[in-house]
Write an enzyme that holds these catalytic residues in place. Structure first.
Site, mmCIF file in Angstrom:
data_model
loop_
_atom_site.group_PDB
_atom_site.id
_atom_site.type_symbol
_atom_site.label_atom_id
_atom_site.label_comp_id
_atom_site.label_asym_id
_atom_site.label_seq_id
_atom_site.Cartn_x
_atom_site.Cartn_y
_atom_site.Cartn_z
ATOM 1 N N GLU A 91 25.553 30.038 -32.324
ATOM 2 C CA GLU A 91 24.846 30.623 -31.183
ATOM 3 C C GLU A 91 25.635 31.714 -30.472
ATOM 4 O OE1 GLU A 91 21.624 29.971 -30.127
ATOM 5 O OE2 GLU A 91 21.588 28.981 -32.091
ATOM 6 N N SER A 462 -13.574 -25.839 -20.355
ATOM 7 C CA SER A 462 -12.927 -27.085 -19.942
ATOM 8 C C SER A 462 -11.491 -26.916 -19.491
ATOM 9 C CB SER A 462 -12.973 -28.105 -21.088
ATOM 10 O OG SER A 462 -14.313 -28.523 -21.311
#
Length: 599
Positions: A91, A462
């Site tokens: 870079e 139930s």
């Protein structure tokens, strides 16, 4: 000298002075115009970019991450030397010697800009950092000038080491990964300080165009860019020609960790909603929180498998519904060229993966699954109660469960499966603490994000009877109290037939104990008890046990006519083994900010 030469020299000098003054004035004017509009560089003293929020299970394992930018901020020492060298070489080769800009590169670029009437890049690492942190990516002269001014300020205030560290934590590496640490984990499943030369040069090569040069996007372009980085490192003296040649001849090896599914997607979605509600979206997605939860990883795996296996068993009872599609009729010209996105991940025993049928016989199905070829013997599709040619043909895409994998021969064995239509939910709560240890809200989070463990209202049936009899015990009844199981009716209101509950076996047992009525799940004694206690009393008691849903004070609630969530009924049932103490279910134990402070 002749007089005319002296006059020309004087005039030339005067013109040069005027030109110099004009240029100086222009530059000064430009600097003055833009200097007051620049961001404060001192903000970098407290550099705190958006970072990943991590959610941990009870054993410290990361179960998911939240972020707008997937970033982990690390120090200079935590970056592998080879990676630092690769980034500088590719870079900005003169990074350690220039003062923020490279004069030769800048001059060449200015000439190109003027000649082509376009703005080209010649940015150093410091310039890229200034642009990424404070400016936009617009290619304008105004942005270029601001970038230069910010570059000079950054170089003046910070050391090269600090600038490189900031850059390495800020730069994008594609697929939402910002900074070298997040990129290292995504591409190689390791930390940035563990990268070797091949990995470091690959990462450095991605920076220029991450959307195109990622190995997940274009492996050939990524390899070419890696070779360029190696060449720059060789030219700058970081590596030898021999080292560069060895890496160039090494195949690229990456670990694709993009989009990895969490083991508990429904659980973490509940955690996400809790965090966003309490701390806000910005803190959640950018604040780098550490969220420690109650999740038990081993129990969650068991819960996932239990729900999945149960739904598949149930679905198989209804027979085989047919293949997903025939790829030769829809998307592919041949079986060999067909690719499925799920084939990109490693294949392991227990996986449910689509496969393409390559041949069919009475007793065997052959298929292709990525680079593997596999078989399903007759036991693997016996549940269909048919011979294979009756329901499959070449090119059909079917779901298989992998049984064994031979990575040397690239073969595997499997059984035929199909995605179940039904859904299910499961939740596990530690009774003595209220901690939610596991949660499954459906068959597949991608198929349906509706969490049936906490959102779905289902009739209790139930399941409500123990709460009814707990109310009775709390009101002075005992397990041996007598209830008469006999025909009974209750007025239901004007112009309504009387309410006449029935037992499931349509029989009556006469006087029974409270214990027997509960053990045998008798309906009539339950409604009798509801009437004696008063529906309002029972409903109020149920709320004390953890029900937040609206339970109407009707007699039929004794038989579970009301609706509730799985979380509520599980919380209520946890009261019984916890000696009557109800604890609010919890998922989050503690939340810490990026500095480790509990908030």
């Amino acid at each position: 000298l002749p007089r005319y030469l002296i006059r020309i020299t004087r005039r030339g000098g005067i013109i040069a002075i005027f030109v110099g003054v004009a240029i100086l004035g222009t530059v000064s004017g430009v600097l003055f115009a833009f200097a007051g509009d620049l961001p404060q560089i001192t903000a970098l003293d407290d550099y705190a970019p958006s970072v990943i929020t991590r959610v941990y299970a009870a054993n410290g394992e990361v179960v998911t991450e939240f972020a707008t930018q997937r970033r982990v901020v690390i120090a200079y020492e935590d970056i592998a030397p080879r990676l630092r060298e690769a980034i500088v070489a590719s870079e900005d080769g003169g990074f350690n010697s220039h003062f923020g800009i490279s004069i030769p590169r800048l001059a060449i670029t200015i000439v190109r800009d003027i000649m082509n009437q376009r703005l080209y890049g010649a940015s150093t690492i410091t310039q890229q950092l200034a642009r990424n942190l404070f400016l936009t990516l617009d290619k304008t002269w105004e942005r270029k000038i601001k970038e230069l001014l910010l570059t000079f300020q950054i170089e003046k205030r910070y050391t090269k080491r600090e600038i490189l560290t900031l850059y390495c934590n800020q730069v994008l590496f594609g697929h939402g990964a910002f900074g070298v640490e997040a990129a290292s984990r995504m591409y190689f499943d390791k930390s940035a300080d563990e990268l070797d030369l091949a990995e470091a040069s690959l990462l450095a090569g991605i920076i220029q165009l991450p959307a195109r040069q990622s190995p997940f996007v274009n492996l050939e372009l990524a390899s070419s860019r890696r070779s360029y980085v190696l060449g720059r490192m060789e030219d700058d003296g970081y590596i030898t020609a021999e080292e560069a040649a060895i890496v160039r001849n090494t195949p690229i090896e990456v670990t694709d960790r993009r989009g990895e599914a969490s083991i508990a997607p429904y659980f973490v979605e509940e955690v996400r909603q809790h965090l966003e509600s309490n701390y806000g979206a910005k803190q959640l997605y950018e604040g780098g929180l550490s969220v420690h939860t109650t999740l038990d990883v081993s129990l969650q795996h068991a819960a996932n498998e239990a729900v999945r296996a149960g739904l598949h068993r149930l679905d198989k009872r209804r027979g085989f519904r047919g293949p997903i599609e025939n790829v030769l009729e829809t998307t592919a010209t041949s079986i060999e060229v067909y690719e499925n996105p799920q084939w990109r991940r490693p294949t392991t025993p227990g996986d449910h993966v689509p496969a393409v049928v390559t041949s069919v016989s009475e007793n065997q199905i052959d298929f292709r699954l990525g680079r593997y070829s596999g078989t399903i013997d007759q036991d693997g599709f016996r549940w269909t109660r048919k011979s294979a040619p009756q329901f499959l043909k070449v090119g059909d895409l079917v779901l298989v469960e992998v049984l064994t994998v031979n990575n040397d021969a690239l073969t595997l064995s499997a059984t035929l499966e199909q995605e179940p239509v039904a859904e299910a939910a499961l939740i596990a709560i530690e009774n003595r603490t209220g901690r939610i240890l596991a949660m499954v809200g459906g068959y597949n989070f991608e198929r349906s994000k509706f969490n049936r463990a906490v959102q779905a209202q289902r009739q209790l049936g139930s399941l409500f009877k123990p709460l009814l009899y707990a109310t009775a015990i709390d009101r002075g009844y005992t397990p041996t109290s007598i209830i008469v199981d006999e025909p009974i009716s209750f007025p239901a209101g004007p112009d309504q037939p009387e309410y006449e509950p029935r037992n499931y076996d349509l029989e009556f047992e006469g006087p029974v104990t409270l214990r027997h009525a509960l053990e045998d799940s008798r309906n009539i004694p339950a409604v009798q008890m509801m009437a004696e206690l008063g529906p309002e009393q029972v409903v109020e008691y149920a709320k004390r046990m953890g029900f937040a849903s609206n339970l109407p004070p009707f007699l039929s609630v004794a038989l579970g006519a009301a609706e509730s969530t799985l979380l509520e009924i599980t919380t209520a049932y946890a009261v019984f083994p916890n000696q009557g103490v109800r604890l609010e279910p919890i998922q989050v134990l503690r939340v810490m900010d990026r500095d480790g402070n509990t908030i």
